[in-house]
Design an enzyme around this catalytic site. Structure first.
Site, PDB file in Angstrom:
ATOM      1  N   PHE A  74       0.851  -1.187   0.000  1.00 14.47           N
ATOM      2  CA  PHE A  74       0.000   0.000   0.000  1.00 14.47           C
ATOM      3  C   PHE A  74       0.893   1.246   0.000  1.00 14.47           C
ATOM      4  O   PHE A  74       2.017   1.220   0.509  1.00 14.47           O
ATOM      5  CB  PHE A  74      -0.905  -0.029   1.241  1.00 14.47           C
ATOM      6  CG  PHE A  74      -1.911   1.077   1.280  1.00 14.47           C
ATOM      7  CD1 PHE A  74      -2.880   1.199   0.293  1.00 14.47           C
ATOM      8  CD2 PHE A  74      -1.894   2.009   2.302  1.00 14.47           C
ATOM      9  CE1 PHE A  74      -3.799   2.235   0.329  1.00 14.47           C
ATOM     10  CE2 PHE A  74      -2.815   3.043   2.352  1.00 14.47           C
ATOM     11  CZ  PHE A  74      -3.769   3.155   1.361  1.00 14.47           C
ATOM     12  N   LYS A 132      -8.834  -4.341   8.082  1.00 13.80           N
ATOM     13  CA  LYS A 132      -7.764  -5.112   8.727  1.00 13.80           C
ATOM     14  C   LYS A 132      -8.295  -6.196   9.666  1.00 13.80           C
ATOM     15  O   LYS A 132      -9.431  -6.134  10.109  1.00 13.80           O
ATOM     16  CB  LYS A 132      -6.816  -4.171   9.481  1.00 13.80           C
ATOM     17  CG  LYS A 132      -6.142  -3.146   8.582  1.00 13.80           C
ATOM     18  CD  LYS A 132      -5.319  -3.785   7.480  1.00 13.80           C
ATOM     19  CE  LYS A 132      -4.498  -2.802   6.671  1.00 13.80           C
ATOM     20  NZ  LYS A 132      -5.264  -1.804   5.931  1.00 13.80           N
ATOM     21  N   ARG A 136      -2.913  10.918  19.044  1.00 17.40           N
ATOM     22  CA  ARG A 136      -3.460  10.010  20.059  1.00 17.40           C
ATOM     23  C   ARG A 136      -4.737   9.336  19.575  1.00 17.40           C
ATOM     24  O   ARG A 136      -5.597   9.971  18.963  1.00 17.40           O
ATOM     25  CB  ARG A 136      -3.759  10.795  21.348  1.00 17.40           C
ATOM     26  CG  ARG A 136      -2.545  11.424  22.003  1.00 17.40           C
ATOM     27  CD  ARG A 136      -2.914  12.071  23.321  1.00 17.40           C
ATOM     28  NE  ARG A 136      -3.957  13.071  23.201  1.00 17.40           N
ATOM     29  CZ  ARG A 136      -3.738  14.382  23.107  1.00 17.40           C
ATOM     30  NH1 ARG A 136      -2.508  14.859  23.128  1.00 17.40           N
ATOM     31  NH2 ARG A 136      -4.745  15.221  23.005  1.00 17.40           N
ATOM     32  N   TYR A 186       2.114  22.074  29.195  1.00 17.20           N
ATOM     33  CA  TYR A 186       2.460  22.911  28.038  1.00 17.20           C
ATOM     34  C   TYR A 186       3.967  22.984  27.840  1.00 17.20           C
ATOM     35  O   TYR A 186       4.534  24.046  27.654  1.00 17.20           O
ATOM     36  CB  TYR A 186       1.855  24.307  28.196  1.00 17.20           C
ATOM     37  CG  TYR A 186       0.337  24.283  28.121  1.00 17.20           C
ATOM     38  CD1 TYR A 186      -0.308  23.846  26.968  1.00 17.20           C
ATOM     39  CD2 TYR A 186      -0.442  24.677  29.201  1.00 17.20           C
ATOM     40  CE1 TYR A 186      -1.686  23.782  26.891  1.00 17.20           C
ATOM     41  CE2 TYR A 186      -1.823  24.633  29.141  1.00 17.20           C
ATOM     42  CZ  TYR A 186      -2.444  24.185  27.982  1.00 17.20           C
ATOM     43  OH  TYR A 186      -3.803  24.125  27.904  1.00 17.20           O
ATOM     44  N   ARG A 241       5.367  15.896  24.214  1.00 17.12           N
ATOM     45  CA  ARG A 241       5.424  15.937  25.682  1.00 17.12           C
ATOM     46  C   ARG A 241       6.356  14.848  26.206  1.00 17.12           C
ATOM     47  O   ARG A 241       6.643  13.868  25.512  1.00 17.12           O
ATOM     48  CB  ARG A 241       4.022  15.745  26.275  1.00 17.12           C
ATOM     49  CG  ARG A 241       3.087  16.893  25.958  1.00 17.12           C
ATOM     50  CD  ARG A 241       1.786  16.779  26.736  1.00 17.12           C
ATOM     51  NE  ARG A 241       0.991  17.982  26.557  1.00 17.12           N
ATOM     52  CZ  ARG A 241       0.015  18.106  25.650  1.00 17.12           C
ATOM     53  NH1 ARG A 241      -0.288  17.103  24.849  1.00 17.12           N
ATOM     54  NH2 ARG A 241      -0.642  19.243  25.550  1.00 17.12           N
ATOM     55  N   GLN A 290      -7.384  -0.109  10.407  1.00 17.61           N
ATOM     56  CA  GLN A 290      -8.343   0.427   9.439  1.00 17.61           C
ATOM     57  C   GLN A 290      -9.389  -0.653   9.136  1.00 17.61           C
ATOM     58  O   GLN A 290      -9.167  -1.837   9.390  1.00 17.61           O
ATOM     59  CB  GLN A 290      -7.535   0.885   8.201  1.00 17.61           C
ATOM     60  CG  GLN A 290      -8.322   1.263   6.975  1.00 17.61           C
ATOM     61  CD  GLN A 290      -8.525   0.082   6.068  1.00 17.61           C
ATOM     62  OE1 GLN A 290      -7.823  -0.919   6.168  1.00 17.61           O
ATOM     63  NE2 GLN A 290      -9.492   0.174   5.186  1.00 17.61           N
ATOM     64  N   HIS A 309      -0.719  -5.957   7.944  1.00 14.23           N
ATOM     65  CA  HIS A 309      -1.534  -7.124   7.579  1.00 14.23           C
ATOM     66  C   HIS A 309      -1.323  -8.299   8.535  1.00 14.23           C
ATOM     67  O   HIS A 309      -1.898  -9.357   8.299  1.00 14.23           O
ATOM     68  CB  HIS A 309      -1.133  -7.628   6.175  1.00 14.23           C
ATOM     69  CG  HIS A 309      -1.328  -6.641   5.081  1.00 14.23           C
ATOM     70  ND1 HIS A 309      -0.971  -6.894   3.772  1.00 14.23           N
ATOM     71  CD2 HIS A 309      -1.855  -5.401   5.076  1.00 14.23           C
ATOM     72  CE1 HIS A 309      -1.250  -5.849   3.012  1.00 14.23           C
ATOM     73  NE2 HIS A 309      -1.783  -4.918   3.783  1.00 14.23           N
ATOM     74  N   ASP A 338       6.549  -3.329   8.636  1.00 11.50           N
ATOM     75  CA  ASP A 338       5.186  -2.880   8.357  1.00 11.50           C
ATOM     76  C   ASP A 338       4.303  -4.120   8.500  1.00 11.50           C
ATOM     77  O   ASP A 338       4.209  -4.955   7.604  1.00 11.50           O
ATOM     78  CB  ASP A 338       5.065  -2.267   6.960  1.00 11.50           C
ATOM     79  CG  ASP A 338       3.667  -1.685   6.728  1.00 11.50           C
ATOM     80  OD1 ASP A 338       2.752  -2.019   7.508  1.00 11.50           O
ATOM     81  OD2 ASP A 338       3.489  -0.902   5.771  1.00 11.50           O
TER      82      ASP A 338
HETATM   83  C1  PLP Z   1       0.881  -2.605   4.043  1.00  3.52           C
HETATM   84  C2  PLP Z   1       0.157  -1.421   4.625  1.00  3.52           C
HETATM   85  N1  PLP Z   1       0.856  -0.500   5.311  1.00  3.52           N
HETATM   86  C3  PLP Z   1       0.271   0.567   5.865  1.00  3.52           C
HETATM   87  C4  PLP Z   1      -1.094   0.776   5.755  1.00  3.52           C
HETATM   88  C5  PLP Z   1      -1.683   2.022   6.321  1.00  3.52           C
HETATM   89  O1  PLP Z   1      -2.606   1.822   7.318  1.00  3.52           O
HETATM   90  P1  PLP Z   1      -3.784   2.866   7.566  1.00  3.52           P
HETATM   91  O2  PLP Z   1      -4.809   2.660   6.510  1.00  3.52           O
HETATM   92  O3  PLP Z   1      -4.269   2.507   8.931  1.00  3.52           O
HETATM   93  O4  PLP Z   1      -3.198   4.242   7.534  1.00  3.52           O
HETATM   94  C6  PLP Z   1      -1.869  -0.190   5.075  1.00  3.52           C
HETATM   95  C7  PLP Z   1      -3.310  -0.119   4.929  1.00  3.52           C
HETATM   96  O5  PLP Z   1      -4.157   0.431   4.776  1.00  3.52           O
HETATM   97  C8  PLP Z   1      -1.229  -1.298   4.471  1.00  3.52           C
HETATM   98  O6  PLP Z   1      -1.917  -2.198   3.767  1.00  3.52           O
END
Ligand code: PLP
Length: 413
Positions: free
Chosen positions: A95, A195, A241, A231, A224, A192, A169, A166
Site C-alpha cells: 500500500f 484489517k 493520540r 504545556y 510531551r 483500518q 496485515h 510494516d
Molecule cells: C501494508 C500497509 N501498510 C500501511 C497501511 C496504512 O494503514 P492505515 O490505513 O491505517 O493508515 C496499510 C493499509 O491500509 C497497508 O496495507
C-alpha cells in the site's frame, strides 16, 4: 455444469462471513466509555489497556497506539532518528503508505523488488539497493505472511540499519515462532476497516526498546515527556493520540483475534494446497519459517499462458460463482503518479529533482500488478472448511471451463 457467468448455476449462493465481527464485548466497553465521560486517552483506560494487551500478544513490552497505520510508520521513522534525505528501502508491492510515510519523514524511499513466489521483499534485492545513505529497511509482511526476517535482520545488523516491520496485515502472524511485530527495532500495525483487527481507523507501534518507545510516545503526544509540564514540548511532532471509543472497540476485537487467526490460517493453508494443484495458479509460497500466516489476504498468481484464460475473465467468472475477488493493486509503487511526478509537496526539496523513479527495476512487482495477482479478502477465510471447499471448487470449475470462458472472451471485455 456451465459457468455461472455464462448462465449456469453458481458454486455458491450463500454469502461468506461478513466483516467486521462484533458483539457484546464491544457494546459493553463502548457504553461504559460513553457513560464515564472519559473519551480521550489522557483520561480513560481503554487505550492504555489495549496497548499493553496488544504489545504483549505480539511479543513486545511497549505499544504506542496512534490514529492510523500510516502515521505509525512515520512516527517510527522519526523516532529512529531518520534525517532529511536518508534512504529507506521499501518493497514496491505494498500500500502507498509504506513509501509515502518515508517521504512524510522527509526521507527517500528506495524500491527493492519482491520475490515472485512469496510476494515479500527479496533480501538480495534489498542488499543491492543499499548505498552509503541507507539508514533503514521497511519490510512488509505482505498479506499476513512474515517477510524473510532472518536475512533482513542479518543485512541490517551488518550495515547498522534500522528495521521497521510494516505489520499492517500481520496481526497474530509469526515467524519461526516469534510474533510478527517483535523482530525488527519497531513495527507498525493498522486497525483500518478492512484489517484483521479493526476499530474503523487506528494503528500501533510495537517495540522492545524502551528508548524508542519513549520517543514514539512523545511524538504521538505533541512532543510531551513523562515528567514535563502540560504545556512543555520537546520535539517536533503532532497529536496522533487514539481515542477511547476506538480503544474500547479494539479491546473487544482483541478477545477474538487468536481464534480468528487460527481459523484463517487453517482455511488458508487448506485452500492454498487445493489451488496449487491447478495448472497456472500459484498461491503465495509459504516458507517453513512462516509459523503462522494471518491471511489478511489470500493471494495467488495466475499465469495466463499456463492456465489458459486471462485474469480479468477469471475474476469475473469467480465472482459469478459466488467468490468475490479482485486484481489488487493496479500499480507497482514506482509507477504511481505520485512517484512519476515526484509530487512530494514540501518534502525532499533538495533531493527531489535528482530522483527518477522511472529507473526503479521491479519486474516481479510489475508482473503481479499488470497481469497476475488475485486477492481474496480475509473474511472469506473466517467460516468453516466447507466455505474454503466452495472457493476451491469455484477455481476448479473456472479452470475446467476455461475453453468456454475464452470463447465468450469478446463479450467479456
Ligand atoms: C501494508 C500497509 N501498510 C500501511 C497501511 C496504512 O494503514 P492505515 O490505513 O491505517 O493508515 C496499510 C493499509 O491500509 C497497508 O496495507
Amino acid at each position: 455444469m456451465m459457468l455461472a457467468l455464462l448462465g449456469g448455476a453458481p458454486v455458491r449462493t450463500k454469502p461468506f462471513s461478513t466483516w467486521p465481527v462484533f458483539g457484546e464485548a464491544e457494546e459493553v466497553r463502548l457504553l461504559r466509555t460513553l457513560r464515564s465521560g472519559k473519551w480521550g486517552r489522557l483520561h480513560g483506560e481503554e487505550v492504555s489497556e489495549f496497548e499493553q494487551r496488544f504489545a504483549s500478544m505480539h511479543g513486545c513490552t511497549h505499544g504506542i497506539a496512534v490514529v492510523n497505520g500510516t502515521v505509525s510508520l512515520r512516527i517510527a521513522l522519526l523516532a529512529a532518528g531518520i534525517q532529511a534525505e536518508d534512504e529507506v528501502i521499501v518493497p514496491p508491492y505494498t500500500f502507498i503508505s509504506t513509501a509515502s510515510a518515508v517521504i512524510e519523514a522527509n526521507a527517500i524511499p528506495v524500491f527493492a523488488d519482491i520475490d515472485l513466489q512469496t510476494f515479500n521483499l527479496d533480501p538480495a534485492a534489498a542488499e543491492r539497493a543499499i548505498t552509503p545513505r541507507t539508514r533503514a529497511i521497511l519490510p512488509v509482511h505482505f498479506a499476513g505472511q512474515p517477510a524473510d526476517m532472518a536475512a533482513i535482520m542479518a543485512l541490517a545488523q551488518a550495515r547498522s540499519l534500522v528495521v521497521i516491520e510494516d505489520a499492517a496485515h500481520a496481526h497474530g502472524a509469526s515467524y519461526r515462532g516469534r510474533p510478527a511485530g517483535s523482530i525488527g527495532d519497531m513495527a507498525s500495525f493498522s486497525f483500518q476497516s478492512s484489517k484483521n483487527l479493526t476499530a474503523g481507523e487506528g494503528g500501533i507501534i510495537t517495540t522492545n526498546d524502551a528508548a524508542l518507545a519513549a520517543a514514539c510516545r512523545s511524538i504521538q503526544n505533541c512532543g510531551r515527556v513523562p515528567d514535563g509540564l502540560w504545556y512543555e514540548h520537546h520535539v517536533i511532532s503532532g497529536n496522533y493520540r487514539l481515542g477511547e471509543f476506538q480503544g474500547a472497540v479494539l479491546n473487544g476485537q482483541l478477545d477474538r483475534l487468536e481464534e480468528q487467526t487460527r481459523t484463517r490460517d487453517a482455511n488458508g493453508r487448506y485452500l492454498a494446497a487445493r489451488i496449487a494443484t491447478l495448472p497456472g495458479l500459484y498461491p503465495q509460497a509459504r516458507p517453513v519459517d512462516c509459523t503462522r500466516h494471518s491471511y489478511h489476504l489470500f493471494m495467488l498468481r495466475l499465469d495466463e499462458s499456463v492456465f489458459g484464460a486471462p485474469r480479468a475473465a477469471v475474476l469475473r467468472a469467480l465472482a459469478a460463482e459466488g467468490v468475490p475477488c479482485s486484481a489488487g493493486y493496479g500499480f507497482s509503487l514506482p509507477h504511481q503518479p505520485l512517484f512519476r511526478n515526484r509530487a512530494f509537496g514540501p518534502y525532499l526539496a533538495g533531493a527531489s529533482a535528482k530522483l527518477d523513479y522511472r529507473d526503479a527495476r521491479c519486474p516481479a512487482s510489475d508482473l503481479l500488478c499488470r497481469e497476475q495477482c488475485i486477492w481474496l479478502e480475509q473474511h472469506l477465510l473466517l467460516g468453516s472448511r466447507a466455505d474454503a471447499e466452495d472457493i476451491a471448487r469455484a477455481f476448479e470449475k473456472v479452470y475446467e471451463h476455461r475453453g468456454a470462458l475464452n470463447q465468450a472472451g469478446v463479450s467479456l471485455q
